[in-house]
Design a protein around this motif. Structure first.
Motif: not given
Length: 667
Positions: A183-208
């Protein structure tokens, strides 16, 4: 390459070696107990030595920690790159030492505790895989990689808790731990994916989602860029808070904090070495380590003085610490008492991180790993010495027959209670002082919890080792393979706290006596671990004196109740306040509450299945469509009888219908 840099850059061997060892034991070495043990212990010994060398290298050349992490592309696209690699900085070096040291002593102890078990080699294979998973989590360079090893740790813990799978309690405990963590890990994964969606344009080809990186391509910098652009705002709620709380659900479950704390005490059904490994420095510490590693997620954004995320972290930890302490006071199983103690101490660590005492929380993780591992291994030695008994009401008087175990257990009780001179004192008082600076109500709650900690720990000591023996076995001391790890762990249980002492601070002892706050001084542990700059902390004399007085009060009450028998407060509570006693004994009825909710949910699902799925979908839609098709087909067969006049009638009839429909239904 300079030798020091080579030591740091080869840290990946520490992670890979336990995985190879586990596979070798499973695939071909499991028939030989001795070979399995030697290979597993040898591997983790190498990891411990290499970790010490990494610590030495970083101490000699701090610039090694500031270098770009060793990263390898795993998934590359035109818009982002996912990588795996090895991040070795001061924070990771501290955790590498803790994990390998405790794992090494637990594996040595396992040889004496599990020698007669039929699946001895399989147990060592699980230990190696578990250790490798935890080490991989420690050196992860980004959130995606950490989540991968995070799940491996969960899977290995499922195997280890349910190691005696043929015992129903062990099977249920492993399943419970697995489900609650999912349960906790599923919410953790949702948070990671949402953070990725919100910041993916700011990594400039570097490690996300990288924790550190050159040129401002790290978690802290990218979060600030995303906040400035407004891409972290969803549904009118500050997006950073939403994301950080979803990600925090992972540590809440893994580190057994309210409301996902219910799995950890049941994990006692696994063998005692696993209890020590899971509850001391590895799995449960992973949540604390994640919060520390991804700390920028919870720091106040620019322009804000406080962070609601850190406030929630601190109060979740504070409530959990208090709740678990009240439950531990009434438990009779020695391992479950220590399990609830672990839940409470993990709460202290989250209070430290949430109140800004960053190094205080990590310092308590460091100290707790040693004295809690020792306490669990002591409990295993007791259980081994009296042939499987875990109920403290059937113990007593074991000091004479198990002096080594008794002395080590006493050292653990003193240290965890926070008495001056022992390791727990230095880190626990730092946390309480940090809480006092931020929220005085939380600090008072932690001081009260400190008093309860001393009470239930000395209660377990007196019930187990003092008085007359109340069992029917023949107690005996455990073999050297089990007692030597205890004595080794006793050393850091006393002295590891001195890593956080600055002798200059004690020159202001007068301010301590008067209850004042001394000047700020840096210390070795904080200066080494803190990820931004050396953290300086001051001694809060009033808080320290109150904390020590609370611990002394808890010890005094336990002594009078269980040793001198001059105080009968326990029997008075049982007799006059049975509801309060049962509330503690039954763990605040959380298991019953969750089962009631689960039963209600199952009832709702059953109703939905009976009505929606079986009646509406199956009977009405599926079967109805089949019947309608059957009837329509029979009607159509009437028009296919081979007679031309019927075909003509059908054609002219449909032409008439279409004509009338066009006439009456036209716009």
């Amino acid at each position: 390459m300079p030798p020091l840099a080579q030591i740091v850059n080869s840290a990946w061997i520490i992670v890979l070696a336990p995985f190879i060892t586990g596979l070798i034991i499973i695939l071909g070495l499991r028939k030989s107990k001795t070979a399995s043990m030697l290979l597993s212990v040898g591997t983790v010994t190498y990891g411990f030595i290499h970790s010490l060398l990494i610590f030495f290298a970083l101490s000699q050349d701090p610039s090694l920690a500031a270098r770009t992490p060793l990263d390898f592309p795993w998934f590359v696209s035109s818009s982002f790159t996912l990588s795996i690699g090895v991040l070795v900085d001061n924070l990771a070096a501290m955790m590498l030492i803790v994990v390998t040291a405790v794992s090494l002593l637990v594996q040595v102890y396992t040889h004496g505790y599990m020698r007669e078990d039929n699946s001895y080699s399989r147990f060592y294979a699980y230990l190696s895989l578990f250790t490798g998973s935890m080490l991989g989590l420690v050196v992860a360079t980004n959130l995606f990689q950490m989540y991968f090893f995070w799940e491996l740790v969960g899977v290995c813990s499922y195997f280890l808790i349910g190691y005696w799978w043929y015992k129903e309690p062990a099977a249920k405990a492993s399943l419970k731990a697995f489900l609650v963590n999912r349960i906790g890990d599923a919410l953790f994964l949702v948070g990671i994916l949402m953070l990725f969606a919100a910041t993916k344009d700011f990594w400039g080809g570097h490690t996300v989602l990288a924790f550190t990186g050159a040129g401002g391509y790290d978690l802290a910098s990218v979060i600030q860029k995303a906040l400035a652009s407004g891409s972290l705002t969803y549904w009118g709620v500050p997006g950073l808070f939403v994301l950080s709380m979803l990600i925090f659900c992972g540590p809440v479950a893994k580190s057994a904090q309210f409301p996902f704390h219910v799995w950890l005490p049941d994990a006692m059904e696994g063998p005692t070495p696993i209890s020590a490994l899971i509850h001391a420095a590895t799995m449960v510490a992973a949540g604390v380590y994640l919060v520390a590693r991804a700390y920028p997620l919870w720091l106040p954004p620019s322009g804000m003085e406080s962070s609601p995320g850190l406030q929630i972290i601190s109060w979740v930890g504070g409530f959990t610490a208090f709740m678990a302490a009240t439950i531990a006071m009434s438990q009779n199983d020695i391992k479950r008492t220590l399990a609830w103690s672990t839940v409470s101490q993990l709460g202290y660590m989250f209070v430290g991180l949430g109140c800004g005492a960053f190094t205080g929380g990590l310092f308590h993780l460091f100290n707790h790993a040693f004295f809690k591992a020792m306490l669990f291994l002591c409990s295993g030695a007791v259980i081994h010495g009296i042939h499987g008994e875990q109920d403290m009401r059937k113990m007593g008087g074991l000091f004479k027959s198990m002096p080594k175990t008794a002395w080590c257990y006493l050292i653990g009780c003193i240290s965890i209670s926070g008495f001056p001179g022992f390791s727990g004192f230095f880190s626990k008082d730092t946390i309480i002082a940090g809480a006092w600076h931020v929220d005085k109500a939380l600090a008072v709650l932690m001081i009260l919890t400190a008093a309860m900690t001393a009470f239930y720990m000395f209660r377990s000591f007196y019930m187990t080792f003092c008085g007359a023996y109340r069992g029917d076995a023949h107690p005996h001391e455990s073999p050297l393979s089990m007692t030597v790890p205890l004595m080794v762990l006793a050393v850091p249980s006393i002295f590891s706290g001195y890593l956080g002492v600055n002798p200059s601070a004690w020159g202001e002892f007068g301010k301590l006596i008067t209850g004042g706050v001394g000047s700020e001084f840096g210390n070795h542990f904080a200066s080494f671990v803190y990820f931004r700059h050396p953290e300086a902390e001051a001694i809060n004399g009033g808080v320290m004196l109150c904390s020590v007085a609370a611990a002394l009060g808890g010890w005094a009450i336990a002594h009078m109740v269980y040793q001198t028998k001059s105080l009968s407060i326990n029997s008075a509570i049982v007799k006059n306040m049975p509801a309060l006693y049962k509330f503690s004994l039954n763990k605040w009825y959380f298991d019953e509450l969750y089962m009631a909710v689960a039963t209600g949910a199952v009832g709702l699902f059953t109703f939905m299945w009976e009505f929606v799925d079986k009646f509406f979908v199956d009977s009405f839609i599926v079967n109805g469509a089949a019947h309608a098709t059957e009837i329509f087909g029979k009607l159509l067969t009437k028009s296919q009888n081979g007679r031309g006049q019927y075909y003509a009638i059908a054609i002219f009839g449909w032409v008439a219908v279409i004509t009338l429909a066009t006439f009456f239904l036209r716009p």
